[in-house]
Design a protein around this motif. Structure first.
Motif, PDB file in Angstrom:
ATOM      1  N   SER A  49       6.316   3.136  -6.167  1.00 50.63           N
ATOM      2  CA  SER A  49       7.035   2.590  -4.647  1.00 50.63           C
ATOM      3  C   SER A  49       6.094   1.511  -4.314  1.00 50.63           C
ATOM      4  O   SER A  49       5.850   0.810  -4.747  1.00 50.63           O
ATOM      5  CB  SER A  49       6.570   4.324  -3.858  1.00 50.63           C
ATOM      6  OG  SER A  49       4.886   3.594  -4.596  1.00 50.63           O
ATOM      7  N   ARG A  58      -0.344   4.176  -4.186  1.00 47.94           N
ATOM      8  CA  ARG A  58       1.711   4.004  -5.098  1.00 47.94           C
ATOM      9  C   ARG A  58       1.624   5.026  -5.813  1.00 47.94           C
ATOM     10  O   ARG A  58       0.330   5.708  -5.603  1.00 47.94           O
ATOM     11  CB  ARG A  58       1.912   3.080  -5.303  1.00 47.94           C
ATOM     12  CG  ARG A  58       1.005   1.528  -4.649  1.00 47.94           C
ATOM     13  CD  ARG A  58       2.118   0.269  -5.786  1.00 47.94           C
ATOM     14  NE  ARG A  58       1.387  -1.109  -5.336  1.00 47.94           N
ATOM     15  CZ  ARG A  58       2.065  -1.600  -5.002  1.00 47.94           C
ATOM     16  NH1 ARG A  58       3.602  -1.383  -4.469  1.00 47.94           N
ATOM     17  NH2 ARG A  58       2.144  -3.044  -4.296  1.00 47.94           N
ATOM     18  N   MET A  72       8.100   2.644   3.671  1.00 47.04           N
ATOM     19  CA  MET A  72       9.682   2.863   3.114  1.00 47.04           C
ATOM     20  C   MET A  72      10.033   3.606   3.907  1.00 47.04           C
ATOM     21  O   MET A  72      11.417   4.491   3.697  1.00 47.04           O
ATOM     22  CB  MET A  72       9.033   3.409   2.016  1.00 47.04           C
ATOM     23  CG  MET A  72       8.568   3.173   1.277  1.00 47.04           C
ATOM     24  SD  MET A  72       7.735   4.124  -0.374  1.00 47.04           S
ATOM     25  CE  MET A  72       6.729   4.680   0.208  1.00 47.04           C
ATOM     26  N   PRO A  95      13.563   5.574  -4.518  1.00 47.30           N
ATOM     27  CA  PRO A  95      14.156   4.462  -4.877  1.00 47.30           C
ATOM     28  C   PRO A  95      15.366   5.123  -5.817  1.00 47.30           C
ATOM     29  O   PRO A  95      15.429   5.015  -6.171  1.00 47.30           O
ATOM     30  CB  PRO A  95      13.172   3.885  -5.424  1.00 47.30           C
ATOM     31  CG  PRO A  95      12.093   5.834  -6.458  1.00 47.30           C
ATOM     32  CD  PRO A  95      11.895   6.559  -4.811  1.00 47.30           C
TER      33      PRO A  95
END
Length: 437
Positions: free
Chosen positions: A311, A296, A29, A381
């Motif tokens: 995620s 996650r 990410m 997100p």
């Protein structure tokens, strides 16, 4: 005098006593990593209360230390100070005025860290590792509550070496949470006890656990009047229970849902099931975050029984998480969590279990510690939206902090993300297309 005294104990020109940070090559990410990470797995995270200007993040690790960073609005993280135990640090919390940090350790003690003097003193003692620690601020008293594997819950006046009160637990304390006037303690053998804290702490109710496997984490949530009304309980089974203390319709209001599973929750195919290592409620919108051994984190709306966002998968389990006081920052720690252990295998050719989730009592087994750990600050997100809102969300970039790494150890990381706007948008619009719990 400054918050951390006259000196912080850190180096200058971007260096510190923790050593230099390195870049994580497994950061899907593109999160901003917290500088100067602990040298071993991170077990607990906590943000400073609203009474303290700015945002300060505390982390306790299996390297026996507790570290503090200032998290600036720009996303930069500045190491401030650290303290040590003689065993792994299992839990941390702040005093309500933000002047002190309390720490619980496997060395069977709890300490009080005075930030103005940067000194730590022992305030509690147990006969086994101290698993949980919480500050209680009541109208007529204040104290520290510690839960231990010696099957006791103790309450301490920080000015005395003897506990104010000792309550016996049916088993070892595995996790706990406190929002005055309620405390919830989950123990081994699926024990679950609610305490009332008014006047003095006392047992309120023992609850039959809604989960069939070992408890791992618990977090209290509030109602619309900002009063504690129930809790979320996570287990090693990849499942979370939402439980109200006095619901109008218990059969309808209380429920459980699956999470942290390899190929989704609505499937009949075989799944890899991972432990839920942490639960945190957004302080404004009431949505919740869960983190798991699958690497996650996910955000959920318990009222709509909907998943909001998950995620991307990290290369390590996520061992802890927390929101800051206004919900603008979400922190998570990515580090080895002992969820996979080497056990005596079956005969050659026989099927074997891919992974085994264990509680703390399983730590005596031989552990596969070949993976690294880290703490990261990640971008928020974006929800499935269109138009100006989407453009604004892209503009309001989030950030995550990952602790720096030392190649000589398992490396730990924590991440912090701006998530408040997404929570607000998801709570307000209850967008269609989400995953029903």
């Amino acid at each position: 005098m400054s918050l951390f005294g006259t000196t912080s104990g850190f180096g200058t020109s971007g260096t510190s006593m923790f050593g230099s940070a390195t870049t994580d090559n497994h950061n899907p990410m593109k999160d901003i990593e917290v500088t100067s990470s602990p040298d071993d797995s991170i077990g607990c995270l906590s943000f400073s209360p609203p009474t303290l200007p700015g945002n300060f993040l505390i982390a306790g690790s299996w390297a026996n230390d507790v570290r503090c960073w200032e998290v600036q609005d720009s996303g930069q993280t500045i190491p401030k100070a650290q303290q040590m135990h003689t065993g792994p640090v299992l839990d941390v919390c702040w005093s309500d005025d933000g002047s002190k940090v309390f720490t619980a350790s496997c060395d069977k003690t709890a300490k009080m860290w005075d930030l103005s003097s940067n000194q730590a003193i022992q305030i509690a003692q147990h006969d086994a590792p101290v698993k949980t620690i919480h500050w209680i601020k009541a109208p007529n008293y204040s104290c520290v509550m510690t839960g231990s594997w010696d099957k006791t819950l103790k309450f301490w006046d920080t000015r005395s070496s003897n506990p104010m009160m000792v309550l016996q637990l049916p088993e070892r304390c595995y996790c706990a949470d406190v929002i005055y006037p309620m405390a919830v303690v989950a123990t081994a053998e699926r024990g679950l006890i609610v305490y009332q804290l008014e006047n003095q702490p006392s047992e309120f109710r023992r609850i039959e656990s809604p989960l069939k496997h070992q408890h791992r984490c618990v977090a209290i949530f509030k109602d619309k009047q900002n009063k504690p009304t129930g809790f979320a309980l996570g287990s090693i089974e990849g499942r979370v229970a939402i439980h109200y203390i006095n619901p109008p319709n218990p059969a309808k209001d209380n429920f459980t849902f699956k999470c942290h599973r390899s190929n989704g929750t609505n499937t009949s195919a075989p799944q890899d099931i991972y432990a839920v290592n942490g639960i945190a409620f957004h302080p404004v919108h009431g949505t919740l975050a869960t983190v798991g051994s699958d690497g996650r984190f996910s955000f959920w709306d318990k009222d709509a029984r909907t998943k909001l966002k998950t995620s991307e998968q990290l290369d390590q389990p996520i061992s802890a998480c927390c929101f800051n006081h206004n919900g603008n920052i979400f922190a998570y720690a990515s580090s080895y969590d002992w969820s996979k252990v080497r056990t005596p295998g079956p005969a050659l050719g026989a099927p074997r279990q891919q992974s085994q989730a264990l509680g703390s009592e399983g730590l005596g087994l031989s552990c596969d510690s070949s993976q690294d750990s880290r703490v990261s600050l990640g971008r928020s997100p974006s929800p499935p939206c269109k138009g100006k809102l989407q453009d604004f969300l892209k503009w309001l970039w989030g950030f995550s902090t990952a602790f720096g790494q030392n190649p000589a150890h398992r490396k730990c990381s924590a991440s912090v993300s701006h998530y408040g706007l997404l929570c607000s948008w998801a709570q307000k619009h209850r967008q269609a297309g989400g995953c029903t719990l």
